[in-house]
Design a protein around this motif. Structure first.
Motif, mmCIF file in Angstrom:
data_model
loop_
_atom_site.group_PDB
_atom_site.id
_atom_site.type_symbol
_atom_site.label_atom_id
_atom_site.label_comp_id
_atom_site.label_asym_id
_atom_site.label_seq_id
_atom_site.Cartn_x
_atom_site.Cartn_y
_atom_site.Cartn_z
ATOM 1 N N GLU A 402 0.922 -1.530 -0.044
ATOM 2 C CA GLU A 402 0.078 0.016 0.014
ATOM 3 C C GLU A 402 0.759 1.310 -0.008
ATOM 4 O OE1 GLU A 402 -2.326 -3.458 1.210
ATOM 5 O OE2 GLU A 402 -0.408 -2.632 1.961
ATOM 6 N N MET A 403 1.876 1.116 0.555
ATOM 7 C CA MET A 403 3.030 2.390 0.491
ATOM 8 C C MET A 403 3.351 2.614 -0.731
ATOM 9 S SD MET A 403 4.888 2.041 4.416
ATOM 10 C CE MET A 403 5.920 3.142 4.010
ATOM 11 N N VAL A 404 3.839 1.437 -1.525
ATOM 12 C CA VAL A 404 4.348 1.662 -2.735
ATOM 13 C C VAL A 404 3.276 2.204 -3.757
ATOM 14 C CG1 VAL A 404 5.228 0.481 -4.666
ATOM 15 C CG2 VAL A 404 5.835 -0.343 -2.209
ATOM 16 N N ASP A 405 2.041 1.542 -3.681
ATOM 17 C CA ASP A 405 1.071 2.345 -4.292
ATOM 18 C C ASP A 405 0.750 3.823 -3.968
ATOM 19 O OD1 ASP A 405 0.457 -0.122 -5.293
ATOM 20 O OD2 ASP A 405 -1.188 -0.737 -4.062
ATOM 21 N N ALA A 406 1.064 4.098 -2.690
ATOM 22 C CA ALA A 406 0.800 5.412 -2.482
ATOM 23 C C ALA A 406 2.003 6.431 -3.043
ATOM 24 C CB ALA A 406 0.894 5.764 -1.006
ATOM 25 N N PHE A 407 3.335 5.893 -3.056
ATOM 26 C CA PHE A 407 4.323 6.796 -3.560
ATOM 27 C C PHE A 407 4.303 6.900 -5.040
ATOM 28 C CE2 PHE A 407 6.609 6.547 0.361
ATOM 29 C CZ PHE A 407 7.341 7.412 0.322
ATOM 30 N N MET A 408 3.654 5.689 -5.658
ATOM 31 C CA MET A 408 3.457 5.641 -7.046
ATOM 32 C C MET A 408 2.124 6.561 -7.685
ATOM 33 S SD MET A 408 5.068 2.099 -8.148
ATOM 34 C CE MET A 408 6.907 1.691 -8.339
ATOM 35 N N ALA A 409 1.216 6.916 -6.969
ATOM 36 C CA ALA A 409 0.087 7.252 -7.442
ATOM 37 C C ALA A 409 0.231 8.504 -7.906
ATOM 38 C CB ALA A 409 -1.021 7.527 -6.054
ATOM 39 N N VAL A 410 -0.401 8.691 -9.151
ATOM 40 C CA VAL A 410 -0.400 9.897 -10.088
ATOM 41 C C VAL A 410 -1.419 11.033 -9.272
ATOM 42 C CG1 VAL A 410 -0.892 11.078 -12.099
ATOM 43 C CG2 VAL A 410 0.288 8.643 -12.217
ATOM 44 N N ARG A 411 -0.471 12.080 -8.555
ATOM 45 C CA ARG A 411 -1.341 12.829 -7.772
ATOM 46 C C ARG A 411 -0.496 14.122 -7.690
ATOM 47 N NH1 ARG A 411 2.672 10.049 -5.300
ATOM 48 N NH2 ARG A 411 3.542 10.812 -3.441
#
Length: 418
Positions: A402-411
């Motif tokens: 989930e942390m990886v997804d958060a860092f990689m989120a286009v935001r």
């Protein structure tokens, strides 16, 4: 715009020279090779970084710049600055000028995910990049070139993507600020504005020029020839509209090892022709293999490096068994003559990772004078590296998918400059 470097538009071939044979004939000497894919020193010796600066046309990072960084950030310079690990630059002065005027910049660095675990040499640019992010309070983009490794290492697309996510966990474990950091994989992110910039760059680089810069041959597949724009365009803020919309003039600073310089010589040559600022670079030496300073460590030889997955027992065994020593071969000789610090790998590793300047200087002085034995110095190296690796292992274990997804989120990163 950065000041023009008269050498930046020329892409010299690998260094070559001649000498006279015993018969008086000119013969070519084997020279060092430094490219993004191959690093080797002349006749098994050390990389000559002075010659590399001359060949590449970059500038020496001198004490005045280090002092200026300290003044502008009000922080003690990082050990990699103090000890000359980051030793060369391109237009770093311009970045500092802009920062002093109150203008912002952003950081860009990357990793080619070709293995499950990173070794200590892989961590060096990321440890330094974290320092820069914290000291200057600026945003960072990290590119994971899963497409590059798929083409160069003959990995499947799926395996390259899996390794990218695994490597992302190691990078996150370095402690980057999620509110200022965007990590992306090429396979997932390339498109839109990013791809438009790739095409703009590609149209400006002829086949002859890319062969001259990177040494491609007729046996290389076209994927390799087409890749350099992918690594070039993260240095343009317009490639990230979700981050930098309305900030298209933002300057970019790239911390990287010196072997990545060819990509950015090409980028800096093209940038003004398509209306962008040249990226600035701050470049490091190579972390030496356990067997000696002859180039980069080999991923095919697990005993050439300390990995972040190594146990305390592994580290102790590798340092004691494989770390090349400049000490004498007997205690009596060591006491009499002392160690050759120029070739001693335990000393080199302490220069990278022992933060205490006074302790390092004492070890160097006493080891060089013969008052310390190789085993005593190796014990201190084992302590320093074991602490470093165990600290990293604990941090990585806390990184979730989930942390990886958060860092990689286009935001957007709304507080990236605060």
């Amino acid at each position: 715009m950065p000041s023009s470097n008269p050498r930046a538009r020329h892409f010299p071939p690998p260094m070559s020279s001649t000498s006279l044979s015993p018969e008086g004939e000119e013969v070519a000497e084997e020279e060092q090779v430094v490219t993004p894919w191959e690093v080797s020193a002349k006749q098994g010796g050390k990389i000559d970084y002075g010659k590399l600066i001359d060949q590449f046309g970059c500038q020496r990072l001198d004490q005045s710049l280090i002092d200026r960084v300290q003044r502008l950030t009000n922080r003690h310079p990082h050990v990699f600055l103090r000890r000359g690990v980051f030793f060369a630059h391109r237009d770093f002065t311009d970045i500092l000028d802009a920062y002093e005027r109150g203008d912002k910049f952003y950081l860009y660095t990357g990793r080619g995910p070709s293995s499950e675990a990173l070794h200590l040499g892989h961590l060096v640019p990321f440890m330094f990049t974290k320092y820069l992010q914290d000291a200057f309070k600026v945003p960072l983009v990290i590119q994971l070139t899963d497409d590059e490794k798929c083409m160069w290492k003959n990995l499947s697309v799926e395996e390259s993507q899996r390794l990218a996510r695994e490597n992302a966990k190691d990078l996150i474990a370095c402690g980057f600020d999620i509110s200022r950091t965007f990590i992306f994989c090429d396979f997932d992110y390339v498109g839109g504005a990013f791809y438009k910039n790739m095409v703009r760059v590609a149209k400006c680089v002829t086949y002859n020029k890319v062969v001259g810069i990177f040494g491609f041959t007729g046996e290389d597949h076209i994927g390799k020839v087409s890749f350099p724009p992918v690594q070039a365009v993260p240095s343009f803020p317009s490639s990230f509209p979700h981050l930098f919309s309305g900030r298209e003039n933002l300057r970019c600073l790239i911390p990287c090892a010196i072997d990545q310089d060819p990509y950015f010589r090409m980028t800096r040559d093209v940038a003004p022709r398509i209306g962008y600022s040249k990226p600035s670079l701050i470049e490091s030496t190579f972390f030496p293999a356990l067997q000696g300073e002859t180039g980069k460590m080999s991923a095919s030889d697990p005993n050439s490096a300390i990995y972040v997955t190594d146990t305390a027992k592994d580290i102790k065994n590798k340092i004691n068994k494989y770390a090349f020593s400049g000490g004498q071969d007997t205690t009596e000789k060591q006491r009499k003559f002392g160690a050759n610090l120029e070739v001693d790998i335990p000393i080199k590793y302490l220069e990278f990772f022992l933060d205490d300047d006074a302790e390092l200087e004492q070890i160097r002085r006493e080891y060089g004078a013969g008052h310390l034995l190789t085993g005593e110095v190796k014990r201190r190296v084992i302590e320093v590296l074991t602490e470093l690796v165990e600290r990293h292992r604990r941090a990585r274990a806390a990184v979730t998918d989930e942390m990886v997804d958060a860092f990689m989120a286009v935001r957007p990163l709304p507080n990236m400059f605060s």
